[in-house]
Design an enzyme around this catalytic site. Structure first.
Site, mmCIF file in Angstrom:
data_model
loop_
_atom_site.group_PDB
_atom_site.id
_atom_site.type_symbol
_atom_site.label_atom_id
_atom_site.label_comp_id
_atom_site.label_asym_id
_atom_site.label_seq_id
_atom_site.Cartn_x
_atom_site.Cartn_y
_atom_site.Cartn_z
ATOM 1 N N HIS A 99 1.011 -1.183 0.074
ATOM 2 C CA HIS A 99 0.106 0.081 -0.032
ATOM 3 C C HIS A 99 0.927 1.221 0.120
ATOM 4 O O HIS A 99 1.910 1.097 0.453
ATOM 5 C CB HIS A 99 -0.811 0.216 1.092
ATOM 6 C CG HIS A 99 -1.748 -0.980 1.628
ATOM 7 N ND1 HIS A 99 -1.254 -2.060 2.246
ATOM 8 C CD2 HIS A 99 -2.911 -1.071 1.575
ATOM 9 C CE1 HIS A 99 -2.199 -3.001 2.601
ATOM 10 N NE2 HIS A 99 -3.438 -2.449 2.320
ATOM 11 N N ASP A 102 2.380 1.922 3.476
ATOM 12 C CA ASP A 102 3.457 1.057 3.884
ATOM 13 C C ASP A 102 4.612 1.481 3.596
ATOM 14 O O ASP A 102 5.824 1.297 4.304
ATOM 15 C CB ASP A 102 3.259 -0.337 3.256
ATOM 16 C CG ASP A 102 1.832 -0.972 3.250
ATOM 17 O OD1 ASP A 102 1.240 -0.770 4.322
ATOM 18 O OD2 ASP A 102 1.416 -2.009 2.518
#
Ligand code: XLS
Ligand code: NI
Ligand code: NI
Length: 433
Positions: A99, A102
């Site tokens: 993501h 992240d």
């Protein structure tokens, strides 16, 4: 090189009798099964969020992991990427998934967050060109930050819809740039907490229009990967609109997207929806929307999405049997959407969790491939439906209800039930796992 995984060797295949912890016993990437290398069948991916971003918190306590890259600077984000690619190398993982949240620190404004993302995407691109690991999929995290608490595309506030559009656009660009094979949308907050404050119709309409815009944008930028919706019935929302595969299919048909979008199916989400994993896979395959899988397992007593690594060959083998029956993966793969437990503090725990899971999947896959090659199960299934090959059976479907009804008297039908042979088929199945 960081020294995070110091002393941990590259994991190699040593065969089923090996007692070396740091070795594969079943996953042999180059072994050819059904005309294809095992690595190309299984297409394993490491999930960046669980292994590198999650800090070990649970509802009763916070961080348990201490990682040298935890913090909100770009330098630490790069260290995190260095460690991630070191782990991919140790495992020989062909893919990873991430993501936006992240990989980059959140900025004070959207523009700053996007600049941070772009800088890290360039860094990840350099890493990819000097390592073997590629991107299976990217996705935008539209559930953690408080701005998403009432939804992303389904938010009652149109400003949040716009922010969601900007976030997905930036992550689609990133995924495209990194040569990602798919783009995933998981709608953790695309649902409701209470119907008392929810306009369900307009929320679903907005979600549908949003997905159309995503598909339009995919074609505009020439992204060749597959757009995937990841169904989940609830958690974090009380009810999520992408409840299960069948619900997602109805939604896709409503918005004319059933030829454009497939599903990323997760083991634990299937259980939460009251299904088995293989049910969701078979349903998606039958509807032509089986895209990719998020492989994990739930703790069945806790009834929650615990995202543990798979550890049951019989359960995993039935899942791969459905994948193989459907023709195997094309753009999809096996993403370990799984995290080590919060007490598993050591770098070696991270590595060995994946080694074990890759071995479980490989063993399961081999069992499924052997059963499919054996053919007995498919023969039994075909035989059970063989009546439908006859001309008079086909005519039942072509004609009207009363024409079908009339054949009962005309042909003097009095059907005799036949055994479903479940236990015999289970015994057959058990010869292979
Ligand atoms: C959460 C989801 C999430 C998606 C990606 O339950 O599984 O991890 O896979 O956003
Ligand atoms: Ni999940
Ligand atoms: Ni998932």
């Amino acid at each position: 090189m960081t020294d995070f995984f110091k002393g941990i060797p590259q994991i190699k295949y040593e065969g089923p009798t090996s007692t070396n912890e740091f070795a594969f016993r079943h996953y042999n990437p180059d072994e050819v099964l059904m005309g294809k290398r095992m690595e190309d069948h299984l297409r394993f991916a490491v999930a960046y969020w669980h292994s590198f971003a999650w800090q070990g918190g649970d509802p009763f306590g916070g961080q348990t992991f201490e990682r040298p890259w935890f913090g909100d600077t770009m330098a630490l984000a790069k260290m995190k990427a260095d460690v991630a690619f070191e782990m991919f190398d140790i495992l020989g993982a062909p893919f990873y998934c991430f993501h936006d949240a992240d990989v980059r620190p959140e900025g004070a404004t959207f523009a700053q967050s996007k600049r941070n993302l772009e800088e890290i995407v360039d860094y990840l691109g350099q890493k990819q060109s000097s390592h073997k690991t590629k991107l299976l999929w990217g996705t935008a995290n539209m559930f953690s930050h408080r701005r998403w608490m009432s939804g992303a595309a389904t938010n009652p506030d149109p400003d949040v819809y716009a922010y969601a559009a900007a976030s997905v656009q930036a992550m689609m660009d990133a995924t495209h740039k990194l040569g990602g094979a798919n783009y995933v949308l998981w709608g953790g907050r695309e649902g409701y907490e209470t119907l008392l404050n929810t306009d369900l119709k307009s929320e679903r309409d907005h979600a549908g229009r949003f997905l159309q815009q995503v598909v339009e944008y995919k074609h505009k930028i020439g992204f060749k990967g597959t757009i995937l919706i990841e169904p989940k019935p609830q958690e974090p929302s009380k009810h999520q609109y992408d409840y299960d595969v069948a619900t997602v299919y109805g939604f896709l048909v409503q918005f004319g997207l059933e030829k454009e979008v497939k599903c990323n199916i997760e083991t634990g989400h299937a259980f939460l929806a009251g299904h088995s994993f293989e049910h969701e896979l078979a349903m998606a395959a039958s509807l032509g929307i089986l895209g990719s899988i998020d492989m994990n397992r739930n703790d069945l007593q806790s009834g929650w999405d615990t995202d543990q690594f798979p550890n049951s060959v019989p359960d995993t083998a039935v899942a791969y049997y459905e994948v193989l029956r459907a023709g195997g993966f094309t753009s999809g793969g096996t993403n370990f959407d799984a995290k080590v437990r919060r007490q598993s503090l050591d770098p070696a725990d991270l590595i060995l969790a994946h080694v074990g899971a890759m071995d479980i999947c490989a063993r399961s896959f081999k069992a499924a491939a052997a059963l499919l090659a054996d053919g007995s199960l498919e023969q039994a299934r075909t035989a059970r439906y063989a009546g439908w090959d006859k001309a008079e059976a086909k005519a039942l479907l072509k004609g009207s209800l009363d024409a079908a009804a009339a054949t009962v008297t005309a042909r003097g039908l009095n059907p005799e039930p036949r055994s479903g042979r479940q236990e015999r088929l289970e015994n057959l199945w058990n010869r292979f796992v």
